[in-house]
Design a protein around this motif. Structure first.
Motif, PDB file in Angstrom:
ATOM      1  N   TYR A  70      43.689  46.364  44.516  1.00 49.30           N
ATOM      2  CA  TYR A  70      43.340  45.024  44.052  1.00 49.30           C
ATOM      3  C   TYR A  70      41.985  44.563  44.580  1.00 49.30           C
ATOM      4  CZ  TYR A  70      43.447  40.053  43.162  1.00 49.30           C
ATOM      5  OH  TYR A  70      43.123  38.798  42.741  1.00 49.30           O
ATOM      6  N   GLY A  71      41.713  44.789  45.847  1.00 45.94           N
ATOM      7  CA  GLY A  71      40.472  44.295  46.449  1.00 45.94           C
ATOM      8  C   GLY A  71      39.215  44.753  45.743  1.00 45.94           C
ATOM      9  N   PRO A  72      38.977  46.065  45.633  1.00 46.70           N
ATOM     10  CA  PRO A  72      37.736  46.507  44.998  1.00 46.70           C
ATOM     11  C   PRO A  72      37.740  46.365  43.479  1.00 46.70           C
ATOM     12  CG  PRO A  72      38.971  48.390  45.832  1.00 46.70           C
ATOM     13  CD  PRO A  72      39.684  47.161  46.271  1.00 46.70           C
ATOM     14  N   ARG A  73      38.911  46.300  42.889  1.00 47.28           N
ATOM     15  CA  ARG A  73      38.981  46.210  41.430  1.00 47.28           C
ATOM     16  C   ARG A  73      38.870  44.765  40.948  1.00 47.28           C
ATOM     17  NH1 ARG A  73      43.209  45.388  38.270  1.00 47.28           N
ATOM     18  NH2 ARG A  73      44.683  45.778  39.944  1.00 47.28           N
ATOM     19  N   VAL A  74      39.470  43.825  41.677  1.00 50.14           N
ATOM     20  CA  VAL A  74      39.532  42.439  41.222  1.00 50.14           C
ATOM     21  C   VAL A  74      39.104  41.452  42.309  1.00 50.14           C
ATOM     22  CG1 VAL A  74      41.065  40.619  40.339  1.00 50.14           C
ATOM     23  CG2 VAL A  74      41.434  42.991  39.637  1.00 50.14           C
ATOM     24  N   GLY A  75      39.710  41.557  43.482  1.00 50.68           N
ATOM     25  CA  GLY A  75      39.546  40.544  44.523  1.00 50.68           C
ATOM     26  C   GLY A  75      38.117  40.276  44.941  1.00 50.68           C
ATOM     27  N   ILE A  76      37.343  41.317  45.214  1.00 51.68           N
ATOM     28  CA  ILE A  76      35.979  41.124  45.694  1.00 51.68           C
ATOM     29  C   ILE A  76      35.117  40.399  44.664  1.00 51.68           C
ATOM     30  CG2 ILE A  76      35.141  43.403  44.959  1.00 51.68           C
ATOM     31  CD1 ILE A  76      34.068  41.516  48.141  1.00 51.68           C
ATOM     32  N   TRP A  77      35.333  40.694  43.395  1.00 52.24           N
ATOM     33  CA  TRP A  77      34.532  40.075  42.335  1.00 52.24           C
ATOM     34  C   TRP A  77      34.887  38.594  42.198  1.00 52.24           C
ATOM     35  CZ3 TRP A  77      30.849  43.310  41.883  1.00 52.24           C
ATOM     36  CH2 TRP A  77      31.101  44.665  42.093  1.00 52.24           C
ATOM     37  N   ARG A  78      36.131  38.244  42.387  1.00 56.51           N
ATOM     38  CA  ARG A  78      36.526  36.831  42.376  1.00 56.51           C
ATOM     39  C   ARG A  78      35.941  36.105  43.573  1.00 56.51           C
ATOM     40  NH1 ARG A  78      42.840  36.778  40.311  1.00 56.51           N
ATOM     41  NH2 ARG A  78      42.355  37.440  38.188  1.00 56.51           N
ATOM     42  N   MET A  79      35.956  36.760  44.724  1.00 57.23           N
ATOM     43  CA  MET A  79      35.365  36.149  45.911  1.00 57.23           C
ATOM     44  C   MET A  79      33.865  35.945  45.722  1.00 57.23           C
ATOM     45  SD  MET A  79      37.499  38.126  48.883  1.00 57.23           S
ATOM     46  CE  MET A  79      36.609  37.365  50.215  1.00 57.23           C
ATOM     47  N   MET A  80      33.193  36.922  45.113  1.00 63.76           N
ATOM     48  CA  MET A  80      31.752  36.783  44.861  1.00 63.76           C
ATOM     49  C   MET A  80      31.463  35.563  43.996  1.00 63.76           C
ATOM     50  SD  MET A  80      30.042  40.466  44.247  1.00 63.76           S
ATOM     51  CE  MET A  80      30.981  41.845  44.839  1.00 63.76           C
ATOM     52  N   GLU A  81      32.294  35.338  42.993  1.00 63.04           N
ATOM     53  CA  GLU A  81      32.110  34.161  42.139  1.00 63.04           C
ATOM     54  C   GLU A  81      32.179  32.879  42.966  1.00 63.04           C
ATOM     55  OE1 GLU A  81      35.000  34.271  38.998  1.00 63.04           O
ATOM     56  OE2 GLU A  81      34.210  36.138  38.165  1.00 63.04           O
ATOM     57  N   VAL A  82      33.124  32.798  43.872  1.00 58.94           N
ATOM     58  CA  VAL A  82      33.269  31.615  44.720  1.00 58.94           C
ATOM     59  C   VAL A  82      32.080  31.491  45.666  1.00 58.94           C
ATOM     60  CG1 VAL A  82      34.674  30.538  46.537  1.00 58.94           C
ATOM     61  CG2 VAL A  82      35.784  31.605  44.558  1.00 58.94           C
ATOM     62  N   PHE A  83      31.696  32.593  46.309  1.00 60.63           N
ATOM     63  CA  PHE A  83      30.531  32.552  47.201  1.00 60.63           C
ATOM     64  C   PHE A  83      29.289  32.096  46.452  1.00 60.63           C
ATOM     65  CE2 PHE A  83      32.572  36.318  49.628  1.00 60.63           C
ATOM     66  CZ  PHE A  83      33.348  35.462  50.394  1.00 60.63           C
ATOM     67  N   ASP A  84      29.073  32.663  45.275  1.00 71.50           N
ATOM     68  CA  ASP A  84      27.902  32.300  44.475  1.00 71.50           C
ATOM     69  C   ASP A  84      27.940  30.822  44.076  1.00 71.50           C
ATOM     70  OD1 ASP A  84      27.089  34.942  44.647  1.00 71.50           O
ATOM     71  OD2 ASP A  84      27.595  35.445  42.576  1.00 71.50           O
ATOM     72  N   ARG A  85      29.093  30.380  43.639  1.00 65.35           N
ATOM     73  CA  ARG A  85      29.237  28.989  43.183  1.00 65.35           C
ATOM     74  C   ARG A  85      28.917  28.000  44.299  1.00 65.35           C
ATOM     75  NH1 ARG A  85      34.762  28.172  42.258  1.00 65.35           N
ATOM     76  NH2 ARG A  85      34.564  29.911  40.826  1.00 65.35           N
ATOM     77  N   HIS A  86      29.264  28.354  45.521  1.00 67.26           N
ATOM     78  CA  HIS A  86      29.100  27.428  46.644  1.00 67.26           C
ATOM     79  C   HIS A  86      27.927  27.788  47.560  1.00 67.26           C
ATOM     80  CE1 HIS A  86      32.732  25.245  45.662  1.00 67.26           C
ATOM     81  NE2 HIS A  86      33.318  26.416  45.456  1.00 67.26           N
TER      82      HIS A  86
END
Length: 117
Positions: A12-28
């Protein structure tokens, strides 16, 4: 014997989780400090590329989450040097710190990456 539970956690982490976290980091506007397993450089270079594009700070977190330092204590120096060098080659920078998987550092761990510098 297949281990679907642990495979699912790691998949899950490299396939989905990290990309979702990047979106949050970028947004904020967050620049994370990343505890990086050196195996990520080998198996998921796209994550390294995305982190480089965002100027993440890299910290070493071992080779993977399966190899615990207490299990390789006799070769700890070589292990740490290998992890640090792999991260440096992949990111172009030496990692700025160390926190091994499962907090399994030995009393020698803090001095070994520094001595390899």
């Amino acid at each position: 014997m297949p281990d679907p539970l642990n495979h699912g956690w790691r998949d899950y982490g490299p396939r989905v989780g990290i990309w979702r976290m990047m979106e949050v980091f970028d947004r904020h506007g967050i620049r994370p400090s990343v505890l990086l397993n050196s195996d990520v450089a080998e198996h998921y270079p796209q994550i390294i590329e995305a982190g480089l594009a965002r100027d993440w700070a890299w910290l070493a977190h071992g080779k993977n989450n399966s190899t615990l330092q207490v299990e390789i204590a006799a070769d700890e120096r070589a292990y740490l040097i290998g992890v640090v060098e792999t991260i440096e080659q992949a990111t172009g920078r030496r990692p700025r710190g160390w926190m091994g998987p499962a907090l399994t550092e030995t009393f020698q761990t803090p001095s070994l990456p520094a001595a390899a510098a």
